[in-house]
Design an enzyme around this catalytic site. Structure first.
Site, PDB file in Angstrom:
ATOM      1  N   TYR A 159       0.783  -1.279   0.443  1.00  0.00           N
ATOM      2  CA  TYR A 159       0.293  -0.129  -0.114  1.00  0.00           C
ATOM      3  C   TYR A 159       1.071   1.072   0.144  1.00  0.00           C
ATOM      4  O   TYR A 159       0.619   2.190  -0.869  1.00  0.00           O
ATOM      5  CB  TYR A 159      -0.898  -0.334   1.265  1.00  0.00           C
ATOM      6  CG  TYR A 159      -1.203   1.204   1.077  1.00  0.00           C
ATOM      7  CD1 TYR A 159      -2.979   1.676   0.774  1.00  0.00           C
ATOM      8  CD2 TYR A 159      -1.819   2.479   1.884  1.00  0.00           C
ATOM      9  CE1 TYR A 159      -2.878   2.841   0.019  1.00  0.00           C
ATOM     10  CE2 TYR A 159      -2.380   3.377   2.611  1.00  0.00           C
ATOM     11  CZ  TYR A 159      -3.173   3.401   1.680  1.00  0.00           C
ATOM     12  OH  TYR A 159      -4.058   4.777   1.421  1.00  0.00           O
ATOM     13  N   LYS A 163       1.390   4.340  -2.856  1.00  0.00           N
ATOM     14  CA  LYS A 163       0.720   5.583  -2.775  1.00  0.00           C
ATOM     15  C   LYS A 163       1.812   6.656  -2.191  1.00  0.00           C
ATOM     16  O   LYS A 163       2.465   7.603  -2.874  1.00  0.00           O
ATOM     17  CB  LYS A 163       0.098   5.301  -1.803  1.00  0.00           C
ATOM     18  CG  LYS A 163      -1.132   5.182  -0.750  1.00  0.00           C
ATOM     19  CD  LYS A 163      -1.552   5.813  -1.869  1.00  0.00           C
ATOM     20  CE  LYS A 163      -3.516   5.593  -1.313  1.00  0.00           C
ATOM     21  NZ  LYS A 163      -4.059   5.723  -2.476  1.00  0.00           N
TER      22      LYS A 163
END
Ligand code: NAP
Length: 265
Positions: A159, A163
């Site tokens: 994740y 990002k």
């Protein structure tokens, strides 16, 4: 495509991930500002409820196109759909998901799905919209990144990396668009009170005090976009975190982050 076509007179925004959380609040805030909207996500009932709410309250046109953005064919269908027929004044590239846990504990499918949504669909939609705006020499984009994109995130590794990708791409395109009338802002929130944690498998949440309301994040971001900011970090604590990432050696910071995230969030 479930929507009403009418004369193009109002500003128009498309929002991905509009069925809950930040996307839904962006839709509410933009409808209040008088934008016609194109909204997409997988849960069509949620989108239809939102359409009903916004058309009744703000008398704007809301077009709905359900789509699973991890399905590349479906995503191409979205790009070819009437949602992207109108010139876009604002694009909120928001849909995203997380997975908490050791990278080795993720299944091959988990890895594929997260990258397909957070990276591939994000970049493909951005490429489509950004190219159109560069040609027209106008338009605004909000790319939803995260504080998790500031540096390595053990226990949220994929994740965090996805990002970082969103943040890096957004900053680069903000520079490319700058002289061409295209404004781009990367939103980097800390924990926001949405369905995100539940779907990311976060069962223990130790940072409840840092949770921020999606309405506050959206207001902060639209203000930042109006001011032409390239990054919106809606809390002083997290603006400091970005500085810390720039100042503290990566190894030390990664160890501290691992220690914190191992326990939960
Ligand atoms: N909440 C936080 O603490 C936080 C912090 C930093 C950044 N963010 C970022 O903020 C963005 C929005 O998240 P949120 O907090 O608002 O969480 P959320 O309430 O879980 O919303 C996620 C949205 O993405 C959509 N989505 C998920 N999988 C999808 C798929 N395969 N295809 C199409 N749409 C999909 C969901 O709609 P459907 O399920 O209906 O498809 C939903 O509308 C994400 O990019 C997230 O990474 C969140």
């Amino acid at each position: 495509m479930l929507g009403v076509n009418r004369e193009v007179t109002m500003s128009y925004a498309v929002i991905t991930g509009a069925s809950s959380g930040l996307g839904r609040e962006f839709a509410r805030a933009l409808a209040k500002r008088g934008f016609d909207l194109g909204i997409t996500a997988r849960r069509v009932e949620r989108l239809m409820e939102l359409k009903e709410e916004l058309t009744a309250k703000y008398h704007v046109d809301v077009a709905v196109y359900p789509c699973d953005l991890t399905d590349s064919l479906a995503m191409e269908g979205l790009i070819d759909s009437p949602l992207f027929d109108r010139p876009l004044d604002l694009f909120v590239n928001n849909a995203g998901m997380g997975h908490r846990g050791l990278f080795s504990s993720l299944s091959a499918k988990d890895v594929h799905v997260l990258l397909a949504l957070n990276v591939t669909s994000h970049a493909r939609l951005l490429h489509h919209v950004f190219s159109g705006m560069m040609q027209r020499k106008e338009g605004k984009i909000i790319n939803v990144a995260s504080v998790a994109g500031f540096g390595p995130m053990p226990w949220l590794a994929l994740y965090g990396a996805s990002k970082s990708f969103v943040l890096s791409l957004s900053l680069a395109l903000a520079q490319e668009g700058r002289s061409e009338g295209v404004t781009i802002c990367a939103l980097c929130p800390g924990p926001v009170d949405t369905e995100f944690f539940e779907s990311a498998g976060v069962t223990e949440f130790h940072f409840k005090k840092t949770l921020i309301a999606p309405e506050t994040v959206v207001k902060y971001t639209l203000d930042a976009l109006d001011k032409g900011r390239r990054v919106a970090i809606p809390r002083a604590l997290f603006r400091m975190q970005r500085l810390v990432h720039a100042l503290i050696p990566e190894g030390l910071l990664t160890r501290v982050t691992a220690h914190i995230l191992k326990k939960g969030l």
